[in-house]
Design an enzyme around this catalytic site. Structure first.
Site, PDB file in Angstrom:
ATOM      1  N   GLY A 274       0.860  -1.181   0.000  1.00 18.00           N
ATOM      2  CA  GLY A 274       0.000   0.000   0.000  1.00 18.00           C
ATOM      3  C   GLY A 274       0.892   1.224   0.000  1.00 18.00           C
ATOM      4  O   GLY A 274       0.994   1.981  -0.974  1.00 18.00           O
ATOM      5  N   TYR A 314       1.572   7.452  15.919  1.00 19.58           N
ATOM      6  CA  TYR A 314       2.851   6.713  15.951  1.00 19.58           C
ATOM      7  C   TYR A 314       4.059   7.617  16.152  1.00 19.58           C
ATOM      8  O   TYR A 314       5.182   7.159  15.994  1.00 19.58           O
ATOM      9  CB  TYR A 314       3.098   6.011  14.602  1.00 19.58           C
ATOM     10  CG  TYR A 314       2.019   5.149  14.045  1.00 19.58           C
ATOM     11  CD1 TYR A 314       1.545   4.046  14.758  1.00 19.58           C
ATOM     12  CD2 TYR A 314       1.495   5.387  12.771  1.00 19.58           C
ATOM     13  CE1 TYR A 314       0.576   3.218  14.210  1.00 19.58           C
ATOM     14  CE2 TYR A 314       0.526   4.562  12.212  1.00 19.58           C
ATOM     15  CZ  TYR A 314       0.079   3.478  12.949  1.00 19.58           C
ATOM     16  OH  TYR A 314      -0.867   2.668  12.397  1.00 19.58           O
ATOM     17  N   CYS A 341      -8.986  18.594  20.614  1.00 19.37           N
ATOM     18  CA  CYS A 341      -8.685  18.765  22.031  1.00 19.37           C
ATOM     19  C   CYS A 341      -7.926  17.545  22.541  1.00 19.37           C
ATOM     20  O   CYS A 341      -8.399  16.784  23.392  1.00 19.37           O
ATOM     21  CB  CYS A 341      -9.967  18.963  22.826  1.00 19.37           C
ATOM     22  SG  CYS A 341     -10.831  20.438  22.320  1.00 19.37           S
TER      23      CYS A 341
HETATM   24  C1  LIG Z   1      -1.779  -3.038   5.976  1.00 17.46           C
HETATM   25  C2  LIG Z   1      -1.594  -4.258   5.197  1.00 17.46           C
HETATM   26  C3  LIG Z   1      -0.941  -4.203   3.962  1.00 17.46           C
HETATM   27  C4  LIG Z   1      -0.307  -2.948   3.405  1.00 17.46           C
HETATM   28  O1  LIG Z   1       0.771  -2.515   4.171  1.00 17.46           O
HETATM   29  P1  LIG Z   1       1.737  -1.341   3.631  1.00 17.46           P
HETATM   30  O2  LIG Z   1       2.554  -0.988   4.826  1.00 17.46           O
HETATM   31  O3  LIG Z   1       0.841  -0.222   3.225  1.00 17.46           O
HETATM   32  O4  LIG Z   1       2.516  -1.887   2.508  1.00 17.46           O
HETATM   33  C5  LIG Z   1      -0.871  -5.367   3.219  1.00 17.46           C
HETATM   34  N1  LIG Z   1      -1.400  -6.530   3.671  1.00 17.46           N
HETATM   35  C6  LIG Z   1      -2.031  -6.623   4.855  1.00 17.46           C
HETATM   36  C7  LIG Z   1      -2.600  -7.927   5.277  1.00 17.46           C
HETATM   37  C8  LIG Z   1      -2.144  -5.500   5.667  1.00 17.46           C
HETATM   38  O5  LIG Z   1      -2.747  -5.590   6.844  1.00 17.46           O
END
Ligand SMILES: *Cc1c(COP(=O)(O)O)cnc(C)c1O
Length: 419
Positions: A274, A314, A341
């Site tokens: 992602g 984070y 807040c």
């Molecule tokens: C969050 C997640 C991703 C994507 O993670 P990135 O850090 O955005 O690459 C892929 N697979 C699963 C199962 C996830 O929970």
């Protein structure tokens, strides 16, 4: 080093703002396409490679259309995400359903879409069979447990809620094989936002070895190995970007030595990135509403944690520049805040910026993944709009900002409602 550069000139940005007021996230189509191509090229050696874009990172139909046009699939983990993929025309084995603690309605939907279903626990075999049936292809998520140590993990694997133990993996595939399932995949995701190619390779080696062992001990074909997401991006300008080409080369070697050597020569390699795909393509654009000088200097924005949680949640670093002041020397030490807040509603703490004026447009970088999508409505804050900078330079809105009506929608229209 990686250069933090906003794709619009100050004048172009002001023209966009005339039409779409701040705050908003703006995503660069060109970068998303480039990152998709870069990943696919690095893995072109694999018999079949597919990137299943993690929908949770940026769940917007326009973005999924771009992913689809680039040949990508969708990694979904909830019913709305499955529907988003379906509506984008991504279907069947181009959907990976990697969920956990899954409600049966979601399995039913994934099953009806003929998605690749990835089970997070051995107990879900019976649950899936009861509520949806036995799919043609099944995948399980592996958790290596205490055998793996280090940082940049989602947490120590032994403490992570995801996946099956090693023994459970063998048991789960055996059960499925004996039930007549003929097609199998293996999934593992242990890292999050890792910039270390070596760590990634080590994990992949371990997963390849497990797949080879499942294949030889249980005599089952392994159609794909899904290494999940977790490729990191350099949020700080001084960080070096992840070398996906090196990752591709090293995994090709391991593929030959670990998989091909036991006869797994057609196993596909999947990723569920992602962040790597859309993270650096997004920018949160916000206007300075107030300046406050007390024990510290504060620069207050019209955006808040509702639009970008990562710094507050984070302590994550996001780079910040001021539109039109790129060449001005940073000399003003301040915290950059939102209006929630909650004292952790800060986009930056003790950041040196050029002298800031009310009305300045602040650009917050790398917000294209896990940015707007993580937002919430605490404190009655409404989440901002999302724009797309097309390859031809035009800007379109791909999600409008939330309105007060949206906020009140769940308080109306049921018996007992006071509104
Ligand atoms: C969050 C997640 C991703 C994507 O993670 P990135 O850090 O955005 O690459 C892929 N697979 C699963 C199962 C996830 O929970």
């Amino acid at each position: 080093m990686n250069k933090k550069e906003f794709p619009l000139t100050p004048m172009e940005l002001e023209n966009v703002i005339k039409k779409f007021p701040t705050p908003f996230h703006i995503y660069e189509e060109r970068k998303i396409r480039q990152n998709m191509r870069r990943l696919q090229k690095a893995f072109a050696w694999a018999p079949l490679f597919r990137e299943y874009f993690a929908v949770k990172a940026l769940p917007t139909p326009h973005i999924l259309q771009i992913i689809k046009a680039e040949g990508g699939g969708a990694d979904c983990s909830s019913l709305p995400e499955l529907i988003l993929a379906e509506q984008a025309g991504i279907c069947a084995d181009k959907i990976m359903f990697s969920s956990n603690d899954t409600p049966y309605q979601e399995y039913q939907k994934a099953f009806s879409l003929q998605a690749n279903i990835n089970l997070d626990d051995i107990s879900h075999i019976a649950y899936l069979e009861k509520y949806a049936g036995l799919p043609e292809l099944i995948c399980f998520r592996y958790n290596p447990g205490p055998s793996i140590k280090g940082n940049a993990f989602i947490g120590e694997p032994a403490e992570a809620k995801y996946g099956l133990t090693r023994d459970q993996m063998f048991e789960a595939y055996r059960i499925m094989r004996d039930k007549g399932v003929k097609r199998f995949g293996v999934h593992a995701m242990v890292l999050s936002n890792s910039l270390q190619v070596n760590t990634f390779v080590e994990i992949a080696e371990m997963v390849f070895s497990l797949a080879a062992e499942l294949h030889t001990k249980l005599h089952i074909p392994i159609e794909f190995i899904n290494l999940g997401g977790g490729i990191g991006i350099p949020y700080r300008p001084e960080e070096v970007e992840f070398d996906v080409e090196a990752l591709g080369r090293q995994l090709q070697e391991r593929y030959q030595s670990i998989l091909a050597s036991v006869g797994l020569t057609k196993t596909a390699i999947y990723l569920e990135s992602g962040r790597f795909i859309s993270g650096p393509a997004g920018y949160l654009v916000s206007t300075v509403l107030h300046k406050k000088e007390t024990y510290k200097n504060y620069v207050g924005l019209d955006a808040s944690m509702a639009d970008l949680m990562r710094p507050g949640m984070y302590k994550a670093y996001h780079h910040i520049t001021i539109s039109g002041k790129e060449a001005v020397k940073p000399s003003y030490l301040c915290d950059v805040t939102g209006s929630l807040c909650e004292n952790n509603d800060k986009f930056a703490i003790d950041r040196l910026l050029p002298p800031v004026d009310i009305g300045d447009r602040l650009i917050i970088y790398d917000t294209g993944a896990h940015g707007r999508s993580m937002g919430f409505n605490y404190n009655g804050k409404l989440r901002c709009a999302e724009l797309l900078l097309r390859e031809d330079g035009t800007v379109v809105q791909i999600r409008r900002a939330e309105t007060i009506d949206d906020y009140f929608a769940t308080l109306r229209g049921f018996s007992g409602s006071l509104l």
